[in-house]
Design a protein around this motif. Structure first.
Motif, PDB file in Angstrom:
ATOM      1  N   UNK A 101       3.548  -6.792  -1.432  1.00 51.46           N
ATOM      2  CA  UNK A 101       3.269  -5.370  -1.658  1.00 51.46           C
ATOM      3  C   UNK A 101       2.408  -4.801  -0.541  1.00 51.46           C
ATOM      4  N   UNK A 102       1.325  -5.492  -0.194  1.00 49.70           N
ATOM      5  CA  UNK A 102       0.384  -4.978   0.800  1.00 49.70           C
ATOM      6  C   UNK A 102       0.984  -4.854   2.184  1.00 49.70           C
ATOM      7  N   UNK A 103       1.724  -5.868   2.617  1.00 48.55           N
ATOM      8  CA  UNK A 103       2.299  -5.857   3.966  1.00 48.55           C
ATOM      9  C   UNK A 103       3.309  -4.720   4.113  1.00 48.55           C
ATOM     10  N   UNK A 104       4.240  -4.614   3.171  1.00 48.01           N
ATOM     11  CA  UNK A 104       5.278  -3.582   3.272  1.00 48.01           C
ATOM     12  C   UNK A 104       4.665  -2.190   3.117  1.00 48.01           C
ATOM     13  N   UNK A 105       3.699  -2.047   2.218  1.00 44.92           N
ATOM     14  CA  UNK A 105       3.053  -0.746   2.041  1.00 44.92           C
ATOM     15  C   UNK A 105       2.335  -0.315   3.316  1.00 44.92           C
ATOM     16  N   UNK A 106       1.605  -1.228   3.953  1.00 42.03           N
ATOM     17  CA  UNK A 106       0.872  -0.894   5.177  1.00 42.03           C
ATOM     18  C   UNK A 106       1.840  -0.479   6.289  1.00 42.03           C
TER      19      UNK A 106
END
Length: 765
Positions: free
Chosen positions: A344-349
């Motif tokens: 979630x964090x990687x793709x969101x960033x």
């Protein structure tokens, strides 16, 4: 530098438009053809965690524990001929479905018979009964088998269930949805024919229903987020062209996000399913700041080209820093080592930064092809109501700082008290409303059979074939352990090798229920003389043993009692089990989905503090590179952190618990709250560099950024508020609380931050 960027963007407009269209098309293609729902239980714990390692060892020996679906109902007619016949037919229908390993019900159960050198499993029900007399005979046989009591039927409440175990490969594929839906269709037919209410539960059923809701909500909230943010933009700008331009930007961002998920090989989970609507909400403020600056410049001199260049030059850097801070708020989840959060964090960033690039290219190019707004349109930005409000804020900042500090301090102290009231607790299905069928069905099985969530106990004897060594010593220890477990009402009746032996002994002694006991050592030797129960012919016993008979399992179903109560229960239970096995080489370990869930909840809470501290440090570092003033950077974090304290206080007063779905709020909200700080500080620094004194620079920064900050806060709040319509409690709470945070951050960035800068006016940024 930004003058050069502006020239490059505006001089090569066809190239950049072609680039954006090609990129969007490719990413949309990858998303449409490769992206799929996740059909596996999302792993929250890192692979290095001891609880996760224990669970992985269990799965290597015995397979996954969450493969059992149960279908149950309550009626005093379960042995009436037409009802029993329908139940028999449904059992056979389900048993023939591809992907179903085994089905057990009162219409399909088995006995153990000893024949020479082997134990043979025989069906109790040989064929579909034709008369009530046959059914009555079967009822007598079924109720005389204590092995199944509490597992398949509850004679006290007239409840019965069908236990369906699935092939693990089928369960973790998209075929599971069709498989579970087919079983439910059979159930609906049975329920309609016999006028009963069927209940469905177990992890396969719960996971299937949750993923169907995730898929549906992702589409719903994409539409709602686009509609609400578009409406907010129109109400604030009264310009259809601004609305369409903003929607095109975020649509491209969504395509890039789903394409990124597909290219990374990630799947749609409860978290990644939030990305498209989140990007719609987060992406629009980029457009607002650019368009507002464009309108401001036009209002001054009316020159389109000059206004476009000024827009890119003055907003480009501050927008970049703001999006970097937002990306950091998401990106810190990478450091949790949790697969669910890392994805979630990687793709969101990445997606947040991609939306910024799309916006920086498309908005100036789009505006360059459009005619200059009429003077009446520009008045939307320069309206008297906003100017009066900003003038009042400027007055308060310069002359009422003590009142500002006192009011903010009071709000913070009250919120800090509320923070102390927050519970750290999670339930497997607590994100669903109390009237949701998944929730009510699970409660049915908790009331009738004590639960439907798996808990496993592993007993490692330490030596190969140790389970049957020492004349069955370990079996008596397991039986004693089962008695201890039976003293806890949260656990169902166990399914174990010991119960299989008790079942065999009952059959060996003629089938009388009073012989459903673990026999003494001498009788145990006679029972298995020449016919070991764990031989290759006995799949029943083999399911409780690993390949070399060193480790055995005891399987329980348990209630969804919440992480707090489960933690207390285990704290009390583990010493009792350790004491029981003291002085023996046997090692007892508790595992299964329920324990992994408990540890995941605690793990996420610990990582909340860690990720938030990392986010604060990284965002402060970004500010340090730009502003080069430690006092300013440190104090500028207060307008970002105070809204988080207020949000936490609301959670405490509203009894919204910390759990996996609400823990995300703070890192996300901190990144968004930091955006306004960056925009204001960038404007303040520019006016100082133009030769203004701090007081004048503050006033001009308030008037320049104030309307944009208000607009973006309203748009973000409105966009996040749509999540309140979610069927998942955590998602609904996330929407409402993040909306509250960004509104509070607007207040602190427009009022508290300028007051702090004036108090520290001897420091320059």
């Amino acid at each position: 530098m930004w003058s050069y960027v502006a020239r490059v963007i505006l001089s090569y407009r066809p190239f950049w438009l072609g680039f954006l269209l090609l990129l969007t098309g490719l990413m949309a293609y990858f998303g449409a053809t490769r992206l799929q729902l996740s059909y596996q239980v999302a792993r929250v714990l890192p692979l290095s965690d001891s609880t996760q390692q224990q669970y992985d060892r269990f799965k290597q020996r015995f397979g996954a524990d969450g493969t059992l679906m149960v279908v149950g109902w309550q009626s005093d007619r379960w042995f009436d001929l037409p009802v029993y016949q329908s139940w028999y037919e449904m059992t056979n229908q389900v048993g023939k479905l591809p992907g179903v390993k085994q089905v057990l019900s009162t219409a399909r159960l088995y006995t153990l018979d000893k024949r020479d050198t082997a134990w043979v499993i025989n069906p109790v029900v040989q064929q579909r009964p034709q008369t009530q007399i046959e059914v009555d005979s079967l009822k007598a046989k079924v109720t005389s088998l204590p092995f199944y009591e509490g597992l398949l039927f509850n004679p006290d409440t007239k409840s019965t269930l069908m236990a369906i175990s699935f092939d693990e490969q089928k369960l973790n594929s998209r075929d599971r949805i069709a498989l579970v839906e087919t079983i439910r269709q059979y159930g609906r037919t049975f329920a309609e024919q016999n006028k009963v209410t069927l209940h469905y539960s177990g992890l396969p059923s719960i996971r299937t229903e949750v993923m169907k809701k995730v898929s549906g909500e992702m589409k719903l909230f994409m539409g709602l987020a686009a509609a609400v943010t578009g409406l907010m933009v129109w109400l604030l700008f009264r310009s259809g062209r601004v609305v369409w331009l903003s929607m095109i930007v975020v649509a491209m961002g969504v395509c890039i996000a789903v394409g990124t998920l597909a290219l990374f090989g990630y799947e749609i989970t409860l978290l990644t399913g939030l990305l498209p609507p989140l990007l719609i909400v987060i992406g629009v403020p980029n457009c607002v700041f650019l368009v507002n600056k464009y309108h401001q410049e036009l209002a001054v001199h009316g020159q389109k080209q000059q206004a476009l260049e000024a827009m890119i030059q003055q907003i480009g850097l501050s927008a970049l820093l703001a999006n970097v801070t937002t990306a950091i708020g998401f990106g810190v989840f990478y450091f949790t080592n949790s697969r669910l959060l890392m994805e979630f964090g990687v793709v969101a960033a990445i997606s947040v930064l991609a939306v910024y690039v799309v916006c920086l290219l498309l908005v100036p190019i789009g505006l360059s092809y459009l005619s200059v707004p009429k003077a009446a349109k520009l008045q939307t930005l320069q309206g008297d109501r906003w100017e009066r409000l900003l003038t009042n804020i400027d007055h308060w900042v310069h002359h009422r700082r003590k009142l500002i500090y006192g009011t903010i301090a009071l709000i913070t102290l009250v919120s800090a008290f509320g923070l102390t009231r927050i519970r750290v607790e999670g339930y497997v299905v607590d994100d669903l409303p109390k009237n949701d069928p998944v929730y009510t069905d699970l409660r049915f099985f908790e009331q009738q059979f004590k639960g439907a969530l798996p808990l496993e106990v592993m007993i490692d004897t330490g030596t190969p074939n140790g389970v049957f060594a020492e004349t069955g010593r370990v079996l008596y220890k397991i039986r004693a352990m089962e008695r201890i477990m039976a003293s806890y009402p949260e656990f169902s009746k166990p399914n174990s090798l010991v119960n299989a032996i008790r079942f065999a002994y009952q059959s060996y002694r003629g089938g009388q229920a009073r012989y459903y006991v673990l026999p003494p050592a001498m009788e145990l030797q006679k029972l298995f003389n020449g016919a070991p129960l764990a031989g290759k012919q006995s799949s029943l016993a083999q399911s409780f043993l690993d390949s070399n008979r060193q480790v055995t399992r005891v399987s329980y179903q348990m209630a969804d009692i919440g992480s707090i109560r489960l933690n207390k229960l285990l704290t009390n239970l583990r010493p009792r089990l350790d004491s029981l096995m003291a002085g023996t080489p046997y090692r007892v370990s508790l595992t299964g989905h329920s324990l992994v869930f408990l540890q995941s909840n605690d793990y996420l809470l610990g990582n909340l503090y860690e990720s938030l501290l990392i986010a604060i440090a990284l965002i402060a570092l970004v500010g340090m590179v730009l502003f080069r003033s430690i006092p300013i950077i440190l104090l500028s974090k207060l307008p970002c952190l105070i809204p988080l304290v207020v949000t936490a206080g609301i959670m405490g007063f509203a009894d919204i618990a910390f759990k996996p779905s609400t823990i995300l709020i703070f890192s996300i909200a901190f990144g968004l709250a930091s955006d306004g700080t960056v925009y204001f500080l960038t404007s303040y620094r520019r006016y100082l560099q133009l030769g203004n004194d701090p007081s004048s620079a503050i006033s001009q920064a308030i008037h320049e950024t104030g309307i944009s900050l208000i607009y973006t806060a309203l748009i973000l709040a409105g966009g996040f508020a749509v999540f309140a319509a979610s069927g998942f409690g955590g998602t609904a709470a996330l929407g409402v609380l993040v909306a509250t945070t960004v509104l509070m951050a607007c207040l602190t960035n427009l009022v508290l931050l300028p007051a702090l800068l004036l108090t520290l006016k001897r420091y320059r940024v």
